[in-house]
Scaffold this motif. Structure first.
Motif, PDB file in Angstrom:
ATOM      1  N   ILE A 123       0.840  -1.196   0.000  1.00 35.99           N
ATOM      2  CA  ILE A 123       0.000   0.000   0.000  1.00 35.99           C
ATOM      3  C   ILE A 123       0.876   1.248   0.000  1.00 35.99           C
ATOM      4  O   ILE A 123       1.865   1.328   0.722  1.00 35.99           O
ATOM      5  CB  ILE A 123      -0.935   0.013   1.226  1.00 35.99           C
ATOM      6  CG1 ILE A 123      -1.605  -1.347   1.413  1.00 35.99           C
ATOM      7  CG2 ILE A 123      -1.998   1.096   1.078  1.00 35.99           C
ATOM      8  CD1 ILE A 123      -2.374  -1.488   2.696  1.00 35.99           C
ATOM      9  N   SER A 124       0.510   2.231  -0.806  1.00 35.78           N
ATOM     10  CA  SER A 124       1.268   3.482  -0.882  1.00 35.78           C
ATOM     11  C   SER A 124       0.998   4.346   0.344  1.00 35.78           C
ATOM     12  O   SER A 124       0.299   3.946   1.278  1.00 35.78           O
ATOM     13  CB  SER A 124       0.919   4.234  -2.159  1.00 35.78           C
ATOM     14  OG  SER A 124      -0.416   4.711  -2.094  1.00 35.78           O
ATOM     15  N   GLY A 125       1.515   5.586   0.314  1.00 33.28           N
ATOM     16  CA  GLY A 125       1.327   6.531   1.410  1.00 33.28           C
ATOM     17  C   GLY A 125       2.664   7.028   1.925  1.00 33.28           C
ATOM     18  O   GLY A 125       3.598   6.241   2.086  1.00 33.28           O
ATOM     19  N   GLU A 126       2.780   8.313   2.172  1.00 33.78           N
ATOM     20  CA  GLU A 126       4.005   8.902   2.679  1.00 33.78           C
ATOM     21  C   GLU A 126       3.674  10.154   3.467  1.00 33.78           C
ATOM     22  O   GLU A 126       2.504  10.550   3.586  1.00 33.78           O
ATOM     23  CB  GLU A 126       4.954   9.232   1.524  1.00 33.78           C
ATOM     24  CG  GLU A 126       4.384  10.222   0.524  1.00 33.78           C
ATOM     25  CD  GLU A 126       5.321  10.479  -0.638  1.00 33.78           C
ATOM     26  OE1 GLU A 126       6.426   9.945  -0.639  1.00 33.78           O
ATOM     27  OE2 GLU A 126       4.931  11.228  -1.538  1.00 33.78           O
ATOM     28  N   SER A 127       4.698  10.805   4.008  1.00 34.09           N
ATOM     29  CA  SER A 127       4.498  11.992   4.829  1.00 34.09           C
ATOM     30  C   SER A 127       3.742  13.069   4.066  1.00 34.09           C
ATOM     31  O   SER A 127       4.134  13.452   2.967  1.00 34.09           O
ATOM     32  CB  SER A 127       5.855  12.537   5.287  1.00 34.09           C
ATOM     33  OG  SER A 127       5.701  13.709   6.044  1.00 34.09           O
ATOM     34  N   GLY A 128       2.634  13.528   4.643  1.00 27.65           N
ATOM     35  CA  GLY A 128       1.855  14.588   4.026  1.00 27.65           C
ATOM     36  C   GLY A 128       0.983  14.142   2.872  1.00 27.65           C
ATOM     37  O   GLY A 128       0.336  14.950   2.219  1.00 27.65           O
ATOM     38  N   ARG A 129       0.942  12.828   2.595  1.00 24.56           N
ATOM     39  CA  ARG A 129       0.166  12.346   1.452  1.00 24.56           C
ATOM     40  C   ARG A 129      -0.556  11.062   1.848  1.00 24.56           C
ATOM     41  O   ARG A 129       0.046  10.139   2.386  1.00 24.56           O
ATOM     42  CB  ARG A 129       1.080  12.081   0.272  1.00 24.56           C
ATOM     43  CG  ARG A 129       0.330  11.735  -1.008  1.00 24.56           C
ATOM     44  CD  ARG A 129       1.272  11.491  -2.157  1.00 24.56           C
ATOM     45  NE  ARG A 129       2.204  12.593  -2.366  1.00 24.56           N
ATOM     46  CZ  ARG A 129       2.773  12.859  -3.524  1.00 24.56           C
ATOM     47  NH1 ARG A 129       2.488  12.117  -4.571  1.00 24.56           N
ATOM     48  NH2 ARG A 129       3.622  13.848  -3.640  1.00 24.56           N
ATOM     49  N   SER A 130      -1.852  10.997   1.592  1.00 21.01           N
ATOM     50  CA  SER A 130      -2.638   9.822   1.916  1.00 21.01           C
ATOM     51  C   SER A 130      -2.341   8.691   0.937  1.00 21.01           C
ATOM     52  O   SER A 130      -1.895   8.923  -0.187  1.00 21.01           O
ATOM     53  CB  SER A 130      -4.134  10.150   1.888  1.00 21.01           C
ATOM     54  OG  SER A 130      -4.454  11.121   2.845  1.00 21.01           O
ATOM     55  N   ALA A 131      -2.599   7.488   1.379  1.00 20.52           N
ATOM     56  CA  ALA A 131      -2.427   6.337   0.504  1.00 20.52           C
ATOM     57  C   ALA A 131      -3.371   6.451  -0.689  1.00 20.52           C
ATOM     58  O   ALA A 131      -4.541   6.789  -0.545  1.00 20.52           O
ATOM     59  CB  ALA A 131      -2.701   5.058   1.276  1.00 20.52           C
ATOM     60  N   ARG A 132      -2.836   6.167  -1.864  1.00 21.26           N
ATOM     61  CA  ARG A 132      -3.632   6.308  -3.075  1.00 21.26           C
ATOM     62  C   ARG A 132      -3.884   4.978  -3.770  1.00 21.26           C
ATOM     63  O   ARG A 132      -4.899   4.821  -4.463  1.00 21.26           O
ATOM     64  CB  ARG A 132      -2.932   7.259  -4.048  1.00 21.26           C
ATOM     65  CG  ARG A 132      -3.645   7.434  -5.367  1.00 21.26           C
ATOM     66  CD  ARG A 132      -2.865   8.311  -6.320  1.00 21.26           C
ATOM     67  NE  ARG A 132      -3.371   8.190  -7.680  1.00 21.26           N
ATOM     68  CZ  ARG A 132      -2.800   8.760  -8.735  1.00 21.26           C
ATOM     69  NH1 ARG A 132      -1.714   9.502  -8.576  1.00 21.26           N
ATOM     70  NH2 ARG A 132      -3.306   8.608  -9.938  1.00 21.26           N
ATOM     71  N   CYS A 133      -2.984   4.012  -3.616  1.00 26.11           N
ATOM     72  CA  CYS A 133      -3.142   2.777  -4.372  1.00 26.11           C
ATOM     73  C   CYS A 133      -2.579   1.584  -3.612  1.00 26.11           C
ATOM     74  O   CYS A 133      -1.836   1.732  -2.643  1.00 26.11           O
ATOM     75  CB  CYS A 133      -2.466   2.899  -5.732  1.00 26.11           C
ATOM     76  SG  CYS A 133      -0.670   3.076  -5.657  1.00 26.11           S
ATOM     77  N   VAL A 134      -2.944   0.402  -4.087  1.00 25.96           N
ATOM     78  CA  VAL A 134      -2.417  -0.842  -3.539  1.00 25.96           C
ATOM     79  C   VAL A 134      -1.984  -1.723  -4.705  1.00 25.96           C
ATOM     80  O   VAL A 134      -2.699  -1.854  -5.700  1.00 25.96           O
ATOM     81  CB  VAL A 134      -3.464  -1.566  -2.657  1.00 25.96           C
ATOM     82  CG1 VAL A 134      -4.758  -1.807  -3.405  1.00 25.96           C
ATOM     83  CG2 VAL A 134      -2.908  -2.888  -2.127  1.00 25.96           C
ATOM     84  N   ALA A 135      -0.786  -2.288  -4.607  1.00 23.22           N
ATOM     85  CA  ALA A 135      -0.290  -3.247  -5.599  1.00 23.22           C
ATOM     86  C   ALA A 135      -0.447  -4.648  -5.041  1.00 23.22           C
ATOM     87  O   ALA A 135      -0.394  -4.857  -3.824  1.00 23.22           O
ATOM     88  CB  ALA A 135       1.173  -2.961  -5.933  1.00 23.22           C
ATOM     89  N   PHE A 136      -0.624  -5.625  -5.923  1.00 17.21           N
ATOM     90  CA  PHE A 136      -0.749  -7.017  -5.490  1.00 17.21           C
ATOM     91  C   PHE A 136      -0.435  -7.927  -6.660  1.00 17.21           C
ATOM     92  O   PHE A 136      -0.391  -7.493  -7.816  1.00 17.21           O
ATOM     93  CB  PHE A 136      -2.149  -7.305  -4.931  1.00 17.21           C
ATOM     94  CG  PHE A 136      -3.274  -7.061  -5.902  1.00 17.21           C
ATOM     95  CD1 PHE A 136      -3.767  -8.082  -6.709  1.00 17.21           C
ATOM     96  CD2 PHE A 136      -3.859  -5.794  -6.011  1.00 17.21           C
ATOM     97  CE1 PHE A 136      -4.800  -7.859  -7.606  1.00 17.21           C
ATOM     98  CE2 PHE A 136      -4.895  -5.556  -6.910  1.00 17.21           C
ATOM     99  CZ  PHE A 136      -5.367  -6.590  -7.704  1.00 17.21           C
ATOM    100  N   GLU A 137      -0.202  -9.200  -6.361  1.00 18.54           N
ATOM    101  CA  GLU A 137       0.018 -10.179  -7.419  1.00 18.54           C
ATOM    102  C   GLU A 137      -1.216 -11.072  -7.532  1.00 18.54           C
ATOM    103  O   GLU A 137      -1.923 -11.304  -6.546  1.00 18.54           O
ATOM    104  CB  GLU A 137       1.268 -11.010  -7.143  1.00 18.54           C
ATOM    105  CG  GLU A 137       1.199 -11.895  -5.910  1.00 18.54           C
ATOM    106  CD  GLU A 137       2.483 -12.681  -5.678  1.00 18.54           C
ATOM    107  OE1 GLU A 137       3.560 -12.133  -5.936  1.00 18.54           O
ATOM    108  OE2 GLU A 137       2.395 -13.853  -5.232  1.00 18.54           O
ATOM    109  N   SER A 138      -1.464 -11.575  -8.733  1.00 17.48           N
ATOM    110  CA  SER A 138      -2.672 -12.356  -8.952  1.00 17.48           C
ATOM    111  C   SER A 138      -2.513 -13.314 -10.119  1.00 17.48           C
ATOM    112  O   SER A 138      -1.774 -13.033 -11.074  1.00 17.48           O
ATOM    113  CB  SER A 138      -3.863 -11.428  -9.222  1.00 17.48           C
ATOM    114  OG  SER A 138      -5.055 -12.165  -9.416  1.00 17.48           O
TER     115      SER A 138
END
Length: 473
Positions: A123-138
């Motif tokens: 899951i993304s996300g960093e200082s001052g920025r909300s999580a925007r996306c999630v990567a996964f394998e399928s």
């Protein structure tokens, strides 16, 4: 017990909660770190399948999202695909609360469920920025256009646009995705090669030879395995005119061998499972090598000696001592010193793990690392009479090495709601593995076959995902 960027709390609060239930189990605290009561809400229906691979969004202490994968069919409505799915909990804004809305991330842009297994959320996300996306394998073939084969592929789910994109187009058996904090790059492996996918340009660039990559949060470097060693490669985005193809990713500097001693000796054992901090200053990894503390000033507490031979230990290598807050070269993480800021050279515990330690995950500042271990001698202080009351059953441990203290201590965090016995803490009655930590270590997650405590309702035969809250501001 906390990253040095995080204020120390008084009193320290502790919460253990079961995630993998149809209704979340939220823990109540009575104000002490070692006595907790777990209370299921909303009926506490037991998950009917196993859960694993907990992940946290990288948005500092906020930790808006918690992810995991599961074969359960009763976590969300409409789950009829008989496959492992990736789930996300959009946590409420109150720190320490695990209540929130649970959804499936492994769906198509139209919301269609996958026709095969999906796993390993990042899951993304960093200082001052909300999580925007999630990567996964399928292995699903119906999540995005361009995928018709049943091998593994890597996808990115945009949480704001509710769209799903195939990242590994044209690559066979693409695995182990990791997204950066800004949701700009996804690293993954395919056919023994490491790739960086630029989400804006929708291009994948081969960066190195290797497997099992981990990307630093700022999206400027990746660590990976190759031939029993751990390596690191920095990269950056370059810009050119649209006529010439637009932005592209390229290597920055030479590949570095991480699993080497300060005396420039390659590790004499197998090194694997790298974990990076936010800025590429540190790499944590596991290794059976016995020579990694040799040269320079050695490792804190143990010097150049490796006391347990070829038993797997967890290490932390400093990649850039000029930029890193600590100026050390290598540390043994699976070693508890029993020291304090007033006496950083003290060795009241002085215990290197007497069983294999594996699966490290590091916080953003690189000063806290969780791992699982069969060791029976790791403990927080000399005042704990019994280091590990469940023997060689695998437990989750937490190493903290704040820059102000300059030494490391280890505590066991896979423990239950019962009070401590003889100062040792009550371990869970099942094996605990595969830990993860939030960016500031205010949350720790792991998988366990624990049963009969903390709101667990589906018995020891079904592994569940647990989260421990270490305290709030």
């Amino acid at each position: 017990m906390f990253d040095s960027r995080t204020p120390r709390l008084a009193p320290l609060a502790a919460i253990l909660a079961l995630l993998a239930t149809a209704a979340l189990a939220v823990a109540q605290t009575n104000g002490t770190r070692d006595s907790v009561i777990a209370s299921p809400i909303g009926g506490g229906t037991a998950a009917d399948g196993d859960s694993d691979n907990v992940a946290f969004s990288g948005d500092n202490r906020r930790t808006r999202y918690i992810g995991f994968d599961s074969t359960s069919t009763n976590l969300v409505s409409g789950d009829t695909n008989s496959s492992r799915d990736v789930f996300l909990i959009a946590r409420s804004s109150q720190e320490g609360s695990l209540s929130g809305r649970m959804t499936r991330a492994s769906v198509s842009s139209r919301g269609r469920q996958g026709n095969a297994d999906s796993r390993l959320p990042s899951i993304s996300g960093e200082s001052g920025r909300s999580a925007r996306c999630v990567a996964f394998e399928s292995q699903a073939t119906n999540l995005a256009s361009g995928d018709r084969s049943r091998d593994w592929d890597v996808y990115v789910r945009d949480l704001k646009r509710r769209s799903t994109t195939l990242v590994s187009r044209g690559r066979s058996n693409a695995r182990t995705p990791v997204v950066d904090g800004a949701c700009e790059f996804v690293t993954f492996e395919s056919a023994g090669r490491i790739y960086v996918y630029d989400i804006k340009s929708r291009k994948a660039t081969r960066i190195a030879r290797g497997t099992n990559p981990d990307q630093q949060t700022n999206g400027k470097g990746v660590a990976y395995e190759r031939s029993g060693q751990v390596y690191y490669q920095a990269y950056l985005r370059k810009f050119r005119s649209r006529k010439r193809g637009g932005p592209y990713v390229k290597r920055s500097g030479r590949e570095q061998l991480v699993s080497r001693s300060a005396a420039a000796a390659r590790g004499n054992g197998v090194s694997r499972n790298p974990s990076l901090d936010d800025a590429g200053l540190y790499v944590a990894f596991e290794s059976t090598a016995t020579n990694l503390c040799e040269g320079g000033s050695g490792c804190a507490g143990v010097g150049s000696a490796d006391r347990n031979g070829a038993v797997s230990d967890v290490f932390r290598r400093t990649l850039n001592s000029r930029r890193a807050p600590s100026k050390d070269y290598m540390q043994i993480v699976s070693y508890s010193q029993g020291c304090s800021a007033a006496s950083p050279s003290a060795a009241a515990v002085d215990a290197q793990g007497d069983g294999p330690s594996n699966n490290p995950q590091m916080t953003g500042a690189g000063e806290n690392i969780v791992f699982d271990s069969e060791a029976t001698n790791l403990k927080e202080s000399s005042g704990i009479a019994v280091a590990d009351a469940n023997g060689a059953a695998r437990d989750v441990f937490y190493w903290n090495f704040p820059r102000g203290r300059r030494c490391g201590n280890v505590s066991r965090e896979s423990r239950g709601s019962q009070p401590r016995e003889a100062g040792s803490g009550q371990p869970l009655n099942g094996a605990s593995t595969n830990p993860a930590t939030s960016n500031r270590a205010n949350y720790i997650g792991f998988t366990s076959t624990q049963s009969g405590d903390l709101g667990e309702l589906n018995g020891p035969g079904i592994p569940d995902v647990f989260v421990r809250f270490l305290g709030g501001e």
